[in-house]
Motif scaffolding. Structure first.
Motif, short mmCIF file in Angstrom:
data_model
loop_
_atom_site.label_atom_id
_atom_site.label_comp_id
_atom_site.label_asym_id
_atom_site.label_seq_id
_atom_site.Cartn_x
_atom_site.Cartn_y
_atom_site.Cartn_z
N SER A 42 0.72 8.95 -0.30
CA SER A 42 -0.46 9.34 0.45
C SER A 42 -1.10 10.55 -0.22
CB SER A 42 -0.09 9.66 1.90
OG SER A 42 0.97 10.55 1.95
N MET A 43 -2.35 10.76 -0.02
CA MET A 43 -3.12 11.87 -0.57
C MET A 43 -3.20 11.90 -2.09
SD MET A 43 -4.06 13.10 2.24
CE MET A 43 -4.77 14.74 2.22
N LYS A 92 -5.73 7.47 7.36
CA LYS A 92 -5.43 8.88 7.62
C LYS A 92 -4.58 9.45 6.50
CE LYS A 92 -5.65 9.38 12.60
NZ LYS A 92 -4.87 9.23 13.83
N LYS A 93 -3.58 8.68 6.09
CA LYS A 93 -2.69 9.15 5.03
C LYS A 93 -3.44 9.34 3.72
CE LYS A 93 1.71 7.32 6.50
NZ LYS A 93 2.46 6.08 6.34
N GLN A 94 -4.49 8.52 3.52
CA GLN A 94 -5.26 8.65 2.29
C GLN A 94 -6.26 9.78 2.37
OE1 GLN A 94 -4.77 6.85 -0.55
NE2 GLN A 94 -3.02 5.98 0.49
N GLY A 95 -6.33 10.41 3.56
CA GLY A 95 -7.20 11.57 3.71
C GLY A 95 -8.64 11.24 4.06
N HIS A 96 -8.92 10.02 4.51
CA HIS A 96 -10.27 9.67 4.93
C HIS A 96 -10.48 10.03 6.40
CE1 HIS A 96 -10.58 7.60 1.19
NE2 HIS A 96 -9.68 6.68 1.51
N ASN A 97 -11.76 10.20 6.78
CA ASN A 97 -12.07 10.31 8.20
C ASN A 97 -12.08 8.91 8.78
OD1 ASN A 97 -12.39 13.06 8.34
ND2 ASN A 97 -14.56 12.96 7.78
N VAL A 98 -11.48 8.76 9.94
CA VAL A 98 -11.38 7.41 10.48
C VAL A 98 -11.37 7.44 12.01
CG1 VAL A 98 -8.87 7.47 10.28
CG2 VAL A 98 -10.02 5.29 10.42
N MET A 120 -13.59 9.96 1.77
CA MET A 120 -13.62 11.40 1.54
C MET A 120 -13.22 11.79 0.12
SD MET A 120 -14.74 12.50 4.33
CE MET A 120 -14.48 14.26 4.40
N ARG A 121 -12.54 10.91 -0.56
CA ARG A 121 -12.11 11.30 -1.91
C ARG A 121 -12.46 10.21 -2.91
NH1 ARG A 121 -7.13 11.26 -2.85
NH2 ARG A 121 -6.59 9.70 -1.33
N VAL A 167 0.81 -1.22 0.00
CA VAL A 167 0.00 0.00 0.00
C VAL A 167 0.84 1.27 0.00
CG1 VAL A 167 -2.02 -1.04 1.05
CG2 VAL A 167 -0.25 -0.11 2.52
N GLY A 168 2.16 1.13 -0.09
CA GLY A 168 3.01 2.32 -0.20
C GLY A 168 3.14 3.14 1.06
N SER A 169 2.89 2.49 2.21
CA SER A 169 3.03 3.22 3.47
C SER A 169 4.32 2.80 4.17
CB SER A 169 1.83 2.91 4.36
OG SER A 169 2.13 3.18 5.70
N THR A 170 5.13 3.76 4.58
CA THR A 170 6.42 3.40 5.18
C THR A 170 6.54 3.81 6.64
OG1 THR A 170 7.43 5.44 4.40
CG2 THR A 170 7.66 3.54 2.98
N SER A 171 5.42 4.04 7.33
CA SER A 171 5.49 4.45 8.74
C SER A 171 6.35 3.51 9.56
CB SER A 171 4.10 4.47 9.35
OG SER A 171 3.20 5.15 8.55
N LEU A 172 6.12 2.21 9.41
CA LEU A 172 6.86 1.23 10.22
C LEU A 172 8.30 1.11 9.77
CD1 LEU A 172 4.51 -1.75 10.99
CD2 LEU A 172 6.23 -0.83 12.52
N PHE A 173 8.51 1.18 8.46
CA PHE A 173 9.87 1.08 7.96
C PHE A 173 10.72 2.24 8.50
CE2 PHE A 173 13.23 1.71 4.78
CZ PHE A 173 13.79 0.45 4.81
N LYS A 174 10.13 3.44 8.55
CA LYS A 174 10.85 4.59 9.08
C LYS A 174 11.21 4.37 10.55
CE LYS A 174 7.92 7.72 7.55
NZ LYS A 174 7.25 9.01 7.33
#
Lengths: 172, 231, 75
Positions: free
Chosen positions: B227-228, C51-57, C74-75, B79-86
Motif C-alpha cells: 500500500s502507498m 484507501k490503502k493506495q492513498g486515494h480519496n474514496v 491522489m497519486r 492487488v497485494g491486499s491482505t485485510s481479509l487474509f489477516k
C-alpha cells in the motif's frame, strides 16, 4: 437510527466478522460435537435427486468408507447439512433485507454462466478428493489440529493463483 | 477519507433518487419464519435447533462483514491486499484455542482413544489433499465464490451463484462416483496426521498459535509493502 | 479534472476491483472515477484497497443493493 445504521447498514469490519465466525464455530463444535461443514450436504442433495430418478446412489462405494455415509435416522434430505446450509442462506437473506439491499442479480453473459458452472464443478470434484471445502477442510480442520487443513490451505493458495491467471486471460 | 468534490457528487446523486423502498417488512417476515422453524426443531429435534440457530447467525455474519474466503486468497495475489487474509488468521487463532479446549475436555474422560473418536475434522493427508485443494482454488476464483460464499450470495439474490451451486452438486456427484478409484490409487496409502499425537495437545495449541501470529505479521508486512509505496 | 464513469453492474468479484485498477492507471491526478456496482462485496473490497493506495474514496447507495463508488485519484 444511529445503531441501526451501524449494525445493519454499514459493513462490519473484516476482523470482527472473522472473530464472530470463529466463536460461532466453537459454540457449534462444543454443543453438537461437529464443527461447521458444508459440501457433503451438496452431495446428499445430489444423491437425493438421483434417488428421485430411480437410481440408488446409497450403494456407491463412497458412502461405505471413511464415515461418509449418513448417520442413523438421517436421509439425503433430512440431515445435519440440509439444516445448516439452508440456515446460512436464510441468515444471509435476513441480513440483506434488514439492510434493504436485497436484489435479484441476473447473470451478465454466457461467459459468466460458463465459468460459474465450470468453477462449481471443479470445486465440487476437489472437495471429494480432499475431504471438504474451504470450511470443512480449512476453517474447521486447521483448528482441529489435522495436518490436512494446512496442506489444503497451502494448495488452495496455489489453485487461487492459477485461477487468477485464468481470470485475467478470459474474464477481464 | 473523502473530499469536497466527492461530497458534491454524492449529494447530486442522492437528490436524483427518491427515497428508496424499504425492505424491512420482508426482513421481519423472514425472521418470523426463521423463529417458527426454530421452535419446530426445538420440539422435535434439539440438535437441529442448535444447527439452525448457529447457521442463521453464520449466514448473518458472513453477509454483514462480506467475509469471503475466496478474496482472502485472491486479493494478496491480485492487488497485494491482505485485510481479509489477516482476519482469517485471527479467526484461526481464536478457534484454535476454542477447539483445543473442546478436544481436551473430550479426551480427558476417555481411555485408549483412537484417532477416529477425536471430535473435529481429522482426515487423511496426502497428494489427494493437494490435488483437491488446487481444483478447489481454481474453481472458487473463476466462479467468484467458495462454498460459504456461494450460500451467502444465494441469500443475497445472486442468480449466478445458483448456477454455481448446480455445478457444485454435479461436481460432488462426479467426485463421489470416482472415489473408489482415488481411494485405491492414493487415499488408502495416506495417513491421518493429528498433530497433538506427536506433541501433546497443549504444546500443539501453543505451536499453532505462534505459527499463526508469525503468519499474521508476515501478512501485515506484505500489506504495508503493497500500500502507498507501490504503483 | 474530469470524471470517468465505469459500469460494473452484474459483475462478480474481483472484476470491479480490477476494472477500477485498470481505469485509474489511465487517469490523471485529481480525476474522479465513478463506479456503479451491485456487488455487495465491492463496497468493502474496493474501498479498502483504494484507501490503502492513498486515494480519496466514498460511496453512496443509489438503489436497493446498488451502489456508486467515488475514487479521487491522489497519486
Amino acid at each position: 437510527m444511529q445503531i441501526y445504521q451501524k449494525l445493519f447498514k454499514k459493513p462490519w469490519p473484516y476482523l470482527m466478522g472473522g472473530a464472530l465466525l470463529a466463536i460461532l464455530n466453537i459454540i457449534l463444535f462444543a454443543s453438537t460435537g461437529e464443527p461447521w461443514k458444508i459440501t457433503s450436504g451438496f452431495l446428499y442433495w445430489g444423491a437425493a435427486i438421483l434417488e428421485f430418478f430411480g437410481m440408488d446412489p446409497g450403494k456407491w462405494y463412497y458412502f461405505s468408507v471413511y464415515n461418509n455415509g449418513l448417520d442413523s435416522g438421517e436421509t439425503f434430505l433430512n440431515n445435519y447439512y440440509s439444516v445448516i446450509n439452508l440456515a446460512v442462506i436464510m441468515g444471509a437473506l435476513i441480513a440483506a433485507l434488514l439492510a434493504s439491499e436485497f436484489k435479484w442479480k441476473k447473470i451478465k453473459n454466457k461467459r459468466q454462466l460458463f465459468f460459474g458452472l465450470l468453477g462449481g464443478i471443479l470445486m465440487g470434484y476437489g472437495t471429494r478428493l480432499s475431504f471438504g471445502c474451504n470450511i470443512g477442510s480449512y476453517f474447521s480442520a486447521i483448528p482441529s489440529f489435522s495436518l490436512h487443513g494446512w496442506v489444503f490451505g497451502i494448495f488452495m493458495f496455489i489453485g487461487a493463483w492459477i485461477g487468477s491467471k485464468v481470470l485475467f486471460r478470459y474474464l477481464l | 477519507m473523502t473530499s469536497g468534490r466527492i461530497e458534491e457528487l454524492k449529494k447530486r446523486r442522492q437528490r436524483e433518487f427518491k427515497r428508496k423502498k424499504n425492505q424491512i417488512k420482508y426482513a421481519v417476515f423472514c425472521i418470523i419464519v426463521a423463529i417458527i422453524i426454530y421452535a419446530f426443531f426445538l420440539i422435535h429435534n434439539v440438535n437441529y435447533s442448535i444447527l439452525w440457530l448457529i447457521g442463521l447467525l453464520l449466514g448473518f455474519v458472513l453477509q454483514r462483514s462480506r467475509f469471503c474466503f475466496t478474496a482472502s486468497f485472491r486479493d494478496p495475489i491480485m492487488v497485494g491486499s491482505t485485510s481479509l487474509f489477516k482476519a482469517v488468521v485471527v479467526a484461526f487463532m481464536i478457534s484454535t484455542v476454542g477447539f483445543a479446549i473442546v478436544q481436551y475436555n473430550f479426551i480427558q474422560g476417555v481411555q485408549n482413544i483412537s484417532l477416529n473418536d477425536i471430535p473435529g475434522q481429522i482426515h487423511p493427508v496426502g497428494i489427494h489433499t493437494a490435488l483437491g485443494a488446487i481444483l478447489f482454488g481454481i474453481g472458487m476464483v473463476v466462479s467468484g465464490g467458495c462454498a460459504s460464499g456461494t450460500l451467502m450470495r444465494i441469500g443475497e439474490g445472486f442468480l449466478l451463484q445458483i448456477v454455481v451451486l448446480i455445478g457444485f452438486i454435479v461436481g460432488v456427484l462426479m467426485g463421489a462416483r470416482h472415489f473408489e478409484f482415488w481411494d485405491k490409487f492414493i487415499i488408502s496409502q495416506a495417513s491421518t496426521v493429528y498433530i497433538p499425537n506427536y506433541t501433546g495437545l497443549p504444546m500443539a495449541t501453543i505451536i499453532q498459535v505462534v505459527v499463526l501470529i508469525l503468519l499474521y505479521l508476515l501478512a501485515d508486512w506484505y500489506d504495508k509493502k503493497n500500500s502507498m509505496m507501490s504503483m | 479534472m474530469k470524471e470517468v464513469r465505469i459500469d460494473c453492474m452484474y459483475e462478480t468479484c474481483p472484476i470491479p476491483l480490477l476494472k477500477a485498477l485498470k481505469e485509474l492507471k489511465k487517469m490523471e491526478i485529481g480525476d474522479i472515477l465513478i463506479m456503479e456496482t451491485d456487488h455487495s462485496c465491492s463496497i468493502t473490497n474496493v474501498i479498502d484497497w483504494a484507501k490503502k493506495q492513498g486515494h480519496n474514496v466514498d460511496y453512496v447507495e443509489i438503489s436497493e443493493g446498488e451502489w456508486e463508488i467515488y475514487i479521487e485519484k491522489m497519486r
